[in-house]
Design a protein around this motif. Structure first.
Motif, PDB file in Angstrom:
ATOM      1  N   THR A   2      -7.194  -3.504   6.397  1.00  0.00           N
ATOM      2  CA  THR A   2      -8.165  -2.497   5.945  1.00  0.00           C
ATOM      3  C   THR A   2      -9.228  -3.176   5.079  1.00  0.00           C
ATOM      4  N   ASP A  23      -0.427   3.144   6.400  1.00  0.00           N
ATOM      5  CA  ASP A  23       0.408   2.379   5.457  1.00  0.00           C
ATOM      6  C   ASP A  23       1.898   2.678   5.641  1.00  0.00           C
ATOM      7  N   ASP A  37      -1.260  -3.573   7.301  1.00  0.00           N
ATOM      8  CA  ASP A  37      -2.392  -3.106   8.097  1.00  0.00           C
ATOM      9  C   ASP A  37      -3.669  -3.735   7.548  1.00  0.00           C
ATOM     10  N   ASP A  94       0.814  -1.214   0.000  1.00  0.00           N
ATOM     11  CA  ASP A  94       0.000   0.000   0.000  1.00  0.00           C
ATOM     12  C   ASP A  94       0.847   1.262   0.000  1.00  0.00           C
TER      13      ASP A  94
END
Ligand code: CO
Ligand code: CO
Length: 307
Positions: A187, A49, A185, A9
């Motif tokens: 998401t 990110d 992460d 990301d």
């Protein structure tokens, strides 16, 4: 160092042997009703990110799409104030931005950070014997859906908002003091969707201990009521071929593990001997819902076994 060819990301560009920049960009339509809170969540999400890679964010720029003709400008001011306050909390400087008129409100930021080129943490690189740590509970997508259906419990909503607005900064800093092999992460693809990216085409597999995964309050109840976001169902349908269900896991539980998160926690792969210590430190530093939720295994390769 890291570009379009990877499912990362953020991009990483080496400037010198000691210094690389990390760049990322995120923006979306409102996920909460309150404009100031939306600004906070959007900023925490955009910064995440950089944190997931172990970087230190330094500067940010606003990205704004705003329906000037139909919406009061004071709403935009509150969103930007929320974003700015979150950047201040993170020690990041807002250096500019750009806005366009649009039918639909959208807000986010592009963020630039720095990192040592030898210390970039990718979402790949997990090794057999690692444990997986998750630093925030799941369920923001399902609770948001319950709220739109006007059945959500106020306590569950405010807890979900607190989670979304929380920075992953501390978790990232503490992770960088451990011997971390991989991090991402959690998401839009949900826990299992992002876990799939960690092992896609790799020589290892993942086991997830589903009953150890921390959940926001009411998440299970809402899932059983069918309050599931469309994105969550898409996540599951897309990645189902990579999932092996070891025991009787309900449809709802599997959907929760795929729930599309906004500004979710870090999913960190660390060697087993260090995992317990890192967990203890995370909790001591206030990340009290962090948990060890799985491990990296040799077989089956490229698959996630949900237990
Ligand atoms: Co992102
Ligand atoms: Co991300």
């Amino acid at each position: 160092m890291v570009g379009m060819e990877r499912a990362e990301d953020a991009g990483v560009y080496k400037l010198t042997d000691e210094l690389a920049i990390v760049q990322t960009l995120d923006f979306f339509t409102p996920v909460v009703d309150d404009p100031y809170t939306f600004g906070q969540v959007a900023a925490a999400n955009a910064l995440s990110d950089v944190y997931a890679m172990g970087g230190r964010p330094l500067t940010a720029m606003n990205i704004v799409c705003f329906p000037v003709k139909t919406m009061d400008m004071s709403i935009l001011r509150q969103i930007l104030a929320g974003g700015l306050d979150k950047l201040r909390e993170a020690g990041v400087v807002l250096v500019g931005g750009h806005s366009v008129e649009d039918q639909e409100l959208k807000y986010g930021l592009s963020v630039t950070g720095i990192i040592h080129p030898a210390k970039v943490v990718l979402n790949t690189g997990a090794r057999v014997g690692d444990k997986l740590l998750l630093t925030k509970p799941l369920g923001t997508g399902i609770i948001n859906t319950a709220q739109k259906a006007k059945v959500a419990d106020e306590g569950a909503v405010s807890k979900s908002i607190r989670c979304m607005a929380a920075l992953n900064r501390k978790a990232s800093e503490l992770m960088m003091e451990a011997e971390v092999h991989a991090c991402t992460d959690v998401t839009g693809f949900g826990l299992l969707g992002h876990a799939c990216e960690m092992i896609e085409g790799a020589d290892v597999g993942i086991v997830i201990y589903s009953s150890s995964v921390p959940l926001l309050p009411e998440t299970e109840g809402y899932a059983h009521m069918g309050l599931i976001p469309a994105g969550t169902i898409r996540n599951r349908d897309f990645r189902l071929p990579m999932i092996e269900l070891a025991t009787e896991i309900s449809d709802e539980r599997l959907l929760i593990l795929f729930d599309a998160q906004t500004s979710g926690g870090l999913l960190i792969s660390v060697p087993s001997p260090e995992a317990g210590e890192l967990l203890e430190i995370l909790r001591r530093e206030g990340i009290d819902e962090a948990a060890i939720i799985g491990e990296i295994v040799a077989e089956p390769k490229g698959k996630i076994t949900v237990k």
